[in-house]
Design a protein around this motif. Structure first.
Motif, PDB file in Angstrom:
ATOM      1  N   LEU A 432       0.321  -1.465   0.219  1.00  0.00           N
ATOM      2  CA  LEU A 432       0.201  -0.290   0.090  1.00  0.00           C
ATOM      3  C   LEU A 432       0.861   1.006  -0.132  1.00  0.00           C
ATOM      4  CD1 LEU A 432      -2.943  -0.902   2.507  1.00  0.00           C
ATOM      5  CD2 LEU A 432      -2.717  -1.084   0.545  1.00  0.00           C
ATOM      6  N   LEU A 433       1.856   1.160   0.601  1.00  0.00           N
ATOM      7  CA  LEU A 433       2.991   2.066   0.578  1.00  0.00           C
ATOM      8  C   LEU A 433       3.566   2.252  -0.630  1.00  0.00           C
ATOM      9  CD1 LEU A 433       4.397   4.534   2.049  1.00  0.00           C
ATOM     10  CD2 LEU A 433       6.443   2.795   2.654  1.00  0.00           C
ATOM     11  N   ILE A 434       4.063   1.276  -1.244  1.00  0.00           N
ATOM     12  CA  ILE A 434       4.114   1.788  -2.578  1.00  0.00           C
ATOM     13  C   ILE A 434       3.709   2.344  -3.688  1.00  0.00           C
ATOM     14  CG2 ILE A 434       5.093  -0.120  -4.503  1.00  0.00           C
ATOM     15  CD1 ILE A 434       7.134  -1.601  -2.720  1.00  0.00           C
ATOM     16  N   ALA A 435       1.777   1.570  -3.385  1.00  0.00           N
ATOM     17  CA  ALA A 435       1.099   2.203  -4.129  1.00  0.00           C
ATOM     18  C   ALA A 435       0.811   3.311  -3.745  1.00  0.00           C
ATOM     19  CB  ALA A 435      -0.465   1.486  -4.759  1.00  0.00           C
ATOM     20  N   VAL A 436       0.931   4.087  -2.535  1.00  0.00           N
ATOM     21  CA  VAL A 436       0.658   5.855  -2.595  1.00  0.00           C
ATOM     22  C   VAL A 436       2.109   6.207  -2.745  1.00  0.00           C
ATOM     23  CG1 VAL A 436       0.827   7.460  -0.589  1.00  0.00           C
ATOM     24  CG2 VAL A 436      -0.676   5.398  -0.310  1.00  0.00           C
ATOM     25  N   VAL A 437       2.481   5.989  -3.017  1.00  0.00           N
ATOM     26  CA  VAL A 437       3.768   6.837  -3.254  1.00  0.00           C
ATOM     27  C   VAL A 437       3.773   6.877  -5.414  1.00  0.00           C
ATOM     28  CG1 VAL A 437       6.257   6.244  -3.708  1.00  0.00           C
ATOM     29  CG2 VAL A 437       5.601   6.256  -1.205  1.00  0.00           C
ATOM     30  N   GLY A 438       3.557   5.600  -5.543  1.00  0.00           N
ATOM     31  CA  GLY A 438       3.138   5.840  -7.337  1.00  0.00           C
ATOM     32  C   GLY A 438       2.019   6.753  -7.356  1.00  0.00           C
ATOM     33  N   PHE A 439       1.107   6.525  -6.553  1.00  0.00           N
ATOM     34  CA  PHE A 439      -0.124   7.279  -6.795  1.00  0.00           C
ATOM     35  C   PHE A 439       0.746   8.671  -7.060  1.00  0.00           C
ATOM     36  CE2 PHE A 439      -3.428  10.881  -5.129  1.00  0.00           C
ATOM     37  CZ  PHE A 439      -4.132  10.276  -5.991  1.00  0.00           C
ATOM     38  N   GLY A 440       1.260   9.723  -5.931  1.00  0.00           N
ATOM     39  CA  GLY A 440       1.991  11.248  -5.582  1.00  0.00           C
ATOM     40  C   GLY A 440       2.585  11.076  -7.084  1.00  0.00           C
ATOM     41  N   VAL A 441       3.528  10.181  -7.614  1.00  0.00           N
ATOM     42  CA  VAL A 441       4.736  10.601  -7.834  1.00  0.00           C
ATOM     43  C   VAL A 441       3.453  10.519  -9.913  1.00  0.00           C
ATOM     44  CG1 VAL A 441       6.353   9.281  -9.768  1.00  0.00           C
ATOM     45  CG2 VAL A 441       6.253   8.921  -7.555  1.00  0.00           C
ATOM     46  N   ALA A 442       2.567   9.762 -10.024  1.00  0.00           N
ATOM     47  CA  ALA A 442       1.845  10.217 -11.299  1.00  0.00           C
ATOM     48  C   ALA A 442       0.839  11.682 -10.781  1.00  0.00           C
ATOM     49  CB  ALA A 442       0.799   8.965 -11.194  1.00  0.00           C
ATOM     50  N   TYR A 444       2.026  14.182 -10.078  1.00  0.00           N
ATOM     51  CA  TYR A 444       3.445  15.268 -10.099  1.00  0.00           C
ATOM     52  C   TYR A 444       3.019  15.091 -11.703  1.00  0.00           C
ATOM     53  CZ  TYR A 444       7.185  17.569 -10.514  1.00  0.00           C
ATOM     54  OH  TYR A 444       8.304  18.692 -10.847  1.00  0.00           O
ATOM     55  N   TYR A 445       3.151  14.085 -12.492  1.00  0.00           N
ATOM     56  CA  TYR A 445       3.805  13.749 -13.698  1.00  0.00           C
ATOM     57  C   TYR A 445       3.077  14.399 -14.326  1.00  0.00           C
ATOM     58  CZ  TYR A 445       9.132  12.533 -13.184  1.00  0.00           C
ATOM     59  OH  TYR A 445      10.292  12.226 -12.361  1.00  0.00           O
ATOM     60  N   LYS A 446       0.968  14.072 -13.946  1.00  0.00           N
ATOM     61  CA  LYS A 446       0.389  14.003 -14.784  1.00  0.00           C
ATOM     62  C   LYS A 446      -0.247  15.330 -15.152  1.00  0.00           C
ATOM     63  CE  LYS A 446      -3.940  12.808 -13.735  1.00  0.00           C
ATOM     64  NZ  LYS A 446      -4.748  14.086 -13.572  1.00  0.00           N
ATOM     65  N   GLN A 447       0.344  16.265 -14.605  1.00  0.00           N
ATOM     66  CA  GLN A 447       0.178  18.184 -14.306  1.00  0.00           C
ATOM     67  C   GLN A 447       0.275  18.478 -16.265  1.00  0.00           C
ATOM     68  OE1 GLN A 447       1.522  19.758 -10.782  1.00  0.00           O
ATOM     69  NE2 GLN A 447       2.745  18.928 -11.047  1.00  0.00           N
ATOM     70  N   ASP A 448       1.706  17.811 -16.421  1.00  0.00           N
ATOM     71  CA  ASP A 448       1.853  18.449 -17.891  1.00  0.00           C
ATOM     72  C   ASP A 448       1.139  18.027 -19.136  1.00  0.00           C
ATOM     73  OD1 ASP A 448       4.237  19.484 -17.182  1.00  0.00           O
ATOM     74  OD2 ASP A 448       5.529  17.719 -17.133  1.00  0.00           O
ATOM     75  N   LEU A 449      -0.027  16.845 -18.749  1.00  0.00           N
ATOM     76  CA  LEU A 449      -0.992  16.206 -19.502  1.00  0.00           C
ATOM     77  C   LEU A 449      -1.694  17.581 -20.299  1.00  0.00           C
ATOM     78  CD1 LEU A 449      -2.212  13.648 -20.565  1.00  0.00           C
ATOM     79  CD2 LEU A 449      -4.037  13.665 -18.844  1.00  0.00           C
ATOM     80  N   GLY A 660      -8.196   2.278 -10.064  1.00  0.00           N
ATOM     81  CA  GLY A 660      -8.499   4.206 -10.720  1.00  0.00           C
ATOM     82  C   GLY A 660      -6.490   4.554 -10.308  1.00  0.00           C
ATOM     83  N   LEU A 661      -5.377   3.449  -9.098  1.00  0.00           N
ATOM     84  CA  LEU A 661      -4.424   4.037  -9.863  1.00  0.00           C
ATOM     85  C   LEU A 661      -3.779   3.708 -11.040  1.00  0.00           C
ATOM     86  CD1 LEU A 661      -1.486   4.137  -8.442  1.00  0.00           C
ATOM     87  CD2 LEU A 661      -1.593   2.172  -8.101  1.00  0.00           C
ATOM     88  N   THR A 662      -3.988   2.870 -12.174  1.00  0.00           N
ATOM     89  CA  THR A 662      -4.060   2.090 -13.603  1.00  0.00           C
ATOM     90  C   THR A 662      -3.590   3.854 -14.397  1.00  0.00           C
ATOM     91  OG1 THR A 662      -3.907  -0.078 -13.129  1.00  0.00           O
ATOM     92  CG2 THR A 662      -3.674   1.140 -15.157  1.00  0.00           C
ATOM     93  N   SER A 663      -5.344   3.945 -14.280  1.00  0.00           N
ATOM     94  CA  SER A 663      -6.358   5.628 -14.408  1.00  0.00           C
ATOM     95  C   SER A 663      -4.375   6.200 -14.656  1.00  0.00           C
ATOM     96  CB  SER A 663      -7.035   5.723 -14.380  1.00  0.00           C
ATOM     97  OG  SER A 663      -7.569   4.568 -14.961  1.00  0.00           O
ATOM     98  N   ILE A 664      -4.360   6.708 -13.153  1.00  0.00           N
ATOM     99  CA  ILE A 664      -4.048   8.188 -12.806  1.00  0.00           C
ATOM    100  C   ILE A 664      -2.152   7.940 -13.497  1.00  0.00           C
ATOM    101  CG2 ILE A 664      -2.616   8.938 -11.508  1.00  0.00           C
ATOM    102  CD1 ILE A 664      -5.737   9.957 -11.509  1.00  0.00           C
ATOM    103  N   ILE A 665      -1.615   6.235 -13.374  1.00  0.00           N
ATOM    104  CA  ILE A 665      -0.176   6.073 -13.511  1.00  0.00           C
ATOM    105  C   ILE A 665      -0.347   6.164 -15.230  1.00  0.00           C
ATOM    106  CG2 ILE A 665       1.339   4.654 -13.760  1.00  0.00           C
ATOM    107  CD1 ILE A 665       0.617   3.568 -11.296  1.00  0.00           C
ATOM    108  N   ALA A 666      -1.765   6.140 -16.245  1.00  0.00           N
ATOM    109  CA  ALA A 666      -1.743   5.643 -17.666  1.00  0.00           C
ATOM    110  C   ALA A 666      -1.337   8.022 -18.163  1.00  0.00           C
ATOM    111  CB  ALA A 666      -2.818   5.372 -17.578  1.00  0.00           C
ATOM    112  N   GLU A 667      -2.455   8.242 -17.325  1.00  0.00           N
ATOM    113  CA  GLU A 667      -2.300   9.523 -17.478  1.00  0.00           C
ATOM    114  C   GLU A 667      -0.990  10.274 -17.508  1.00  0.00           C
ATOM    115  OE1 GLU A 667      -5.180  11.918 -15.510  1.00  0.00           O
ATOM    116  OE2 GLU A 667      -6.992  10.815 -16.694  1.00  0.00           O
ATOM    117  N   ALA A 668       0.175   9.950 -16.342  1.00  0.00           N
ATOM    118  CA  ALA A 668       0.857  10.094 -16.295  1.00  0.00           C
ATOM    119  C   ALA A 668       2.179   9.767 -17.521  1.00  0.00           C
ATOM    120  CB  ALA A 668       1.901  10.148 -15.333  1.00  0.00           C
ATOM    121  N   LEU A 669       1.736   8.745 -17.931  1.00  0.00           N
ATOM    122  CA  LEU A 669       2.740   8.297 -19.411  1.00  0.00           C
ATOM    123  C   LEU A 669       2.047   8.952 -20.382  1.00  0.00           C
ATOM    124  CD1 LEU A 669       4.014   6.156 -20.692  1.00  0.00           C
ATOM    125  CD2 LEU A 669       2.188   4.919 -20.644  1.00  0.00           C
ATOM    126  N   MET A 670       0.971   9.145 -20.172  1.00  0.00           N
ATOM    127  CA  MET A 670       0.348  10.143 -21.675  1.00  0.00           C
ATOM    128  C   MET A 670       1.192  11.566 -20.970  1.00  0.00           C
ATOM    129  SD  MET A 670      -3.659   9.656 -21.797  1.00  0.00           S
ATOM    130  CE  MET A 670      -4.151  10.652 -22.549  1.00  0.00           C
TER     131      MET A 670
END
Length: 794
Positions: A432-442, A444-449, A660-670
Motif C-alpha cells: 500500500l505504501l508503494i501504491a501511495v508513493v506511485g500515486f503521488g509520483v503519477a 506530479y507527472y500528469k500535471q503536464d497532460l 484508479g491507480l492504473t488510470s492515474i499512472i496511464a495519464e502520467a505516461l501520456m
C-alpha cells in the motif's frame, strides 16, 4: 447447501445445484449449435461486406456552438471548408520555365475532372479566376496571370513573372522562393449527380495515381505535395488496410501462446475459433445497423478478439481443473460454466457499460466506437459463455492438457505460495505504501497532460509519413499555413460592407496579428483598404477604411469570391495559425471571444469558428469537458455492477482502487510520452477501465468463495492463485498481445492507443494480483464473511 467442502474443494455436481440457465443450455446442445451455425453464416456474410467509412461530419462535435455556427453558414463558407492543396515543385529551377508550366497545366486539367472537386472554385496559375491588377496613370489595369498570348517563349515567361509579381498570389498560390505553385481544389461533400457522400478513399487514390505518380514519372524534376482533410482521411483509410496484417499476426501469436498455456489442441483451437466468430458477429451486426469501419472503430474487432480469448481462457482453465479431478467432458463443461457464468457476465457487462459511457462524448465517431465495442461485448457474452462451453462439452480437454495441469501443480504451488504473501500482514502495508508513493509520483507527472494535439502537422499520422512531409513543405514555403481559423461576421441583410462592420473587422485583425501563434490574417477590410489606396494614386495615407459608403462600395466591387455571401449578411475573417496545438487554439479563440463580448451589437456579431482550426478548438473543448464526466460514469457503472455482484462496499474498493491507480499512472505516461487527450486517446481511458475490471472480478469472486469456506485471508488468496492466478495472468498478457501490434501501425493514433492499452491491460493485471490482496488485508473481515456463509466459528 454449499458447493464447497471443508477443504475448499468443489463437491460432485448434483441435479438440484444446477442453475436453470445451465440446464437450458446443456440440455439443448444440438439445437444451440444449429442456431449458432445459421447465425454465423448469416452474420459472416454481412461482415465480409462491411466497408471502410469516414465522414467529415462524424469526426466533429456537431452540437458545439462553434460547429453549429459553421454548419449554419456552411454554404457561405464553401471556399473555406473542405479542400485539398496540391503543391507542384520544380526541384531543378523555378516555376518560370516552359516544361514546368506545361506540367502544371496538365495537372490543373487532371484535377479539374476529379470526381468530388468543386470546379467553380478551382484555383491555379492556369485558371481564369487567378488575376493580377495594378493602378496606372490611366486607372486600373488587370488580367489573367497567364498572358493571353502565352506560348512558352522566354518573352511570355517574363510576362508571366511580371504578372505574378503584380498579383496577390505570392505566399498563397506561389511559393515565396518561386520554386513551386499550388493548385487549390475545394471539394463537394456530396456528388451533385448521385447525392452520395464523397468517397475519401477513392479520391485519395486518384490523387496518388492520377496526380502524384503519373506526373512525377513523366517529369522527374517535378515533386508533388498534397495536403487537405480529404487526403488525410484517405491516408487513414489506407492505413486501415494494414490492420489485416496485424490481425493475422495477433491470431498467430495468440494461438501459439494459448497452446503453450494449455498444452491442449482443443483448448487452443476452440477459443480462437469462437473469438473469431464473435468478431464476425459483431461486424455483421454493425453492417446490418448501417455502420462502416472508420479509422477509430476499425480497432474494436481486435479488442473483441482479445476479450473473447481472455474469457475463453477462463473456460479452458476451469475445465482443465475439473477434468484433472476425473470428471468427463460434459460434467467438466457444466461445472466450469456454473463457476464462471456469474463473474463472467458481470465482467462483460462491466466492459460493455464502460464502452457505452463514451456516448457522453458529443462526437459521432467516438459514439460509433462505443456502439461497436458494446455490440462486440454483448456478442462475447453469448459466444464465450454459451457456444464455447457447449463445443468443449463434446470435445473436452485432451490428455495432454490434463497431464499439464497435474504435472505443474507442485511447481506452481511454490510460485503461488510466494505470491500469496501479498496478503500477509507484514507485506500488505508495504504494498500500500508503494501504491501511495506511485500515486503521488503519477499525480506530479500528469500535471503536464494537455488536451488536444501537441505536434505540428497531422498527429493522426507518424511524423515521417508522406502527408506530414508534404505539410512541412507547404508550411515552410508558403505564408498561408494549413491551420485556418475562420471568424464569421454576421450582419443584417445587405449590411455586411458598412463602415462599422469593416472597422470592427480591422480592429480584430490588428488584435489577432499581435497574438502569439497567428501567422497572418485576411478579410474584406484588407480588400477595402488596398483598393482605396490604389484609387488614390497608391498613397499610403489612404490605406484606411473610408467613412464614405460610396467609396467602400467601390473598393469592394472586385472582392474575391467567398468574402461576401449572396445577400451580404456574412463576411469571414480568416486567420492563418502557426500550428493547431491546443495552447495556440485556446489563446486565439480566447482573444476572439473577448473581442466579441466587447464589440458584438445589433449591427454585427463575431462568431467562432470555422476552418480546421475552429473544428479542432471545438473538439478540444468537448474532450476537456467530457473527460471527467466519462471517467465518473465508467467508474460509477463498474462500481455499481461490482456492488450488485459482491454486495459489499469493501469488496468494491478492493476491485476498483487498483483500476484508479492504473488510470492515474496511464495519464502520467501520456503526459511524459507527449500524447494529448483527444478523440483517439480519450476512449482508451474507458476501454482500459472497462476491460481491466475483469481481472479483479474473477480474482475476487474466487477469493470470496474461499473466504466463505472459512480460509484465513492469506490461505484463501493462495487457493485463489492456484485456481485462477495463471488464467488471470494469461488474460492480461492476451489482452496486451491483442493490442500490442497496433504500435506497428502507420497511423500514429492507433500506435498511441496500442501503447496505452498495452500498458493498462498489463498494469491492471498487476494491480489485481498485487494490490487487491493488500487492500483486502485492511478492508475485509474474513471471519465475518465465513460466518455469514455458515462456515465460521460458532
Amino acid at each position: 447447501m454449499s458447493n464447497w467442502n471443508s477443504d475448499g474443494e468443489r463437491r460432485a455436481p448434483s441435479a438440484g445445484a444446477e442453475p436453470m440457465i445451465e440446464r437450458l443450455i446443456f440440455n439443448n446442445r444440438p439445437i444451440i449449435l444449429i442456431v449458432f451455425l445459421a447465425l454465423t453464416l448469416f452474420l459472416g456474410y454481412n461482415a465480409v461486406k462491411i466497408k471502410p467509412d469516414a465522414s467529415f461530419e462524424r469526426l466533429i462535435p456537431l452540437e458545439h456552438p462553434y460547429i453549429v455556427n459553421m454548419m449554419e453558414h456552411r454554404e457561405d463558407l464553401s471556399n473555406l471548408g473542405n479542400f485539398v492543396r496540391i503543391a507542384v515543385e520544380n526541384e531543378d529551377g523555378t516555376i518560370f520555365e516552359e516544361e514546368y508550366m506545361d506540367t502544371l497545366e496538365k495537372i490543373t486539367d487532371e484535377v479539374f475532372y476529379l470526381s468530388g472537386v468543386d470546379r467553380s472554385g478551382l484555383k491555379s496559375l492556369w485558371t481564369p479566376n487567378v488575376r493580377w491588377q495594378e493602378v496606372t496613370e490611366e486607372g486600373f489595369q488587370g488580367g489573367t496571370v497567364i498572358p493571353d498570348d502565352y506560348n512558352g517563349s522566354e518573352a511570355s515567361l517574363n510576362q508571366l513573372r511580371d504578372n505574378v509579381l503584380r498579383s496577390s498570389t505570392i505566399g498563397s498560390l506561389v511559393a515565396d522562393d518561386f520554386e513551386s505553385s499550388i493548385i487549390y481544389a475545394p471539394l463537394l461533400e456530396r456528388n451533385p449527380e448521385t447525392g452520395e457522400p464523397i468517397d475519401y478513399r477513392n479520391f485519395s487514390r486518384q490523387l496518388e495515381e492520377k496526380i502524384r505518380q503519373q506526373f512525377e514519372e513523366q517529369n522527374p524534376s517535378v515533386d508533388i505535395h498534397i495536403v487537405g482533410f480529404a487526403k488525410l482521411v484517405g491516408d487513414l483509410i489506407e492505413g486501415i488496410e494494414s490492420v489485416a496484417l496485424f490481425a493475422l499476426i495477433t491470431i498467430v501469436l495468440t494461438t501459439v501462446f494459448l497452446f503453450w498455456y494449455s498444452r491442449c489442441i482443443a483448448g487452443t483451437v476452440v477459443p480462437v475459433i469462437v473469438s473469431i466468430i464473435a468478431v464476425f458477429w459483431q461486424m455483421g451486426i454493425l453492417r446490418l445497423l448501417g455502420y462502416g469501419l472508420d479509422p477509430y472503430s476499425v480497432l474494436v474487432p481486435f479488442l473483441v478478439f482479445a476479450i473473447g480469448i481472455s474469457h475463453g481462457v477462463q473456460v479452458v482453465n476451469a475445465m482443465a481443473l475439473e477434468a484433472a479431478k476425473g470428471f468427463d467432458p460434459l460434467t467438466s463443461a457444466r461445472l466450469a460454466f456454473r463457476s464462471l457464468y456469474i463473474p463472467g457476465i458481470v465482467a462483460l457487462v462491466s466492459d460493455a457499460f464502460g464502452f457505452l459511457t463514451l456516448l457522453f462524448i458529443e462526437i459521432d465517431v467516438i459514439r460509433d466506437l462505443a456502439v461497436a465495442a458494446g455490440i462486440g461485448v454483448a456478442v462475447i457474452i453469448i459466444t464465450n459463455l454459451v457456444l464455447h462451453p457447449v463445443i468443449m462439452s463434446y470435445i473436452g480437454i485432451t490428455r495432454g492438457g490434463v497431464k499439464h495441469v497435474q504435472n505443474h501443480e507442485g511447481g506452481a504451488d511454490r510460485k503461488w505460495r510466494l505470491m500469496s504473501y501479498f496478503a500477509h500482514p507484514g507485506v500488505a502495508p508495504v504494498s500500500l505504501l508503494i501504491a501511495v508513493v506511485g500515486f503521488g509520483v503519477a499525480m506530479y507527472y500528469k500535471q503536464d497532460l494537455k488536451v488536444g494535439d501537441l505536434d505540428q502537422g497531422a498527429p493522426e499520422l507518424r511524423p515521417d509519413s508522406q502527408y506530414n512531409q508534404d505539410n512541412r513543405f507547404i508550411v515552410d514555403n508558403y505564408s498561408q499555413s494549413a491551420d485556418v481559423l475562420v471568424v464569421m461576421v454576421e450582419t443584417p441583410t445587405e449590411t455586411c460592407t458598412e463602415y462599422p462592420v469593416l472597422r470592427s473587422l480591422d480592429r480584430l485583425q490588428w488584435r489577432l496579428a499581435n497574438t502569439e501563434g497567428v501567422e497572418s490574417t485576411g478579410s474584406l477590410a484588407d480588400v477595402s483598404k488596398i483598393v482605396t489606396r490604389a484609387l488614390n494614386e497608391g498613397n499610403w495615407n489612404w490605406y484606411e477604411i473610408s467613412r464614405n459608403q460610396t467609396i467602400i462600395n467601390a473598393s469592394i466591387r472586385q472582392a474575391p469570391s467567398g468574402m461576401i455571401n449572396t445577400d451580404c449578411s456574412l463576411t469571414p475573417l480568416v486567420a492563418y495559425l502557426d500550428d493547431h496545438k491546443a495552447e495556440t487554439l485556446r489563446r486565439v479563440t480566447d482573444e476572439v471571444e473577448d473581442f466579441a463580448d466587447e464589440y458584438n451589437n445589433d449591427t454585427h456579431r463575431f462568431l467562432l469558428g470555422a476552418g480546421n482550426a475552429g473544428v479542432e478548438a471545438a473538439t478540444n473543448e468537448v474532450i476537456a469537458s467530457a473527460k471527467n464526466k466519462m471517467l465518473l460514469a465508467v467508474y460509477g457503472v463498474v462500481s455499481l455492477l461490482c456492488l450488485i455482484s459482491f454486495r459489499s462496499v469493501r469488496a468494491v474498493l478492493c476491485v476498483i482502487l487498483p483500476l484508479g491507480l492504473t488510470s492515474i499512472i496511464a495519464e502520467a505516461l501520456m503526459a511524459q510520452a507527449g500524447i494529448g487527450i483527444k478523440v483517439a486517446t480519450l476512449p482508451v481511458i474507458a476501454l482500459g477501465v472497462g476491460i481491466g475490471v475483469d481481472y479483479g472480478i474473477y480474482m475476487f469472486s474466487k477469493l470470496e468463495r474461499f473466504l466463505k469456506a472459512g480460509y484465513p485471508l492469506q490461505e484463501a488468496y493462495f487457493e485463489t492463485l492456484r485456481s485462477t492466478g495463471k488464467a488471470v495472468a494469461f488474460t492480461g498478457i492476451t489482452l496486451a498481445l491483442g493490442v500490442f501490434t497496433w504500435m506497428l501501425s502507420p497511423i500514429k493514433f492507433q500506435a498511441d492507443m496500442g501503447l496505452l492499452l498495452t500498458f493498462m491491460f498489463l498494469w491492471n493485471m498487476v494491480g489485481a494480483i498485487w494490490l487487491m490482496p493488500a487492500l483486502a488485508r485492511f478492508l475485509l473481515k474474513p471471519e465475518k464473511i465465513a460466518a455469514k456463509a455458515g462456515n465460521g466459528p460458532e
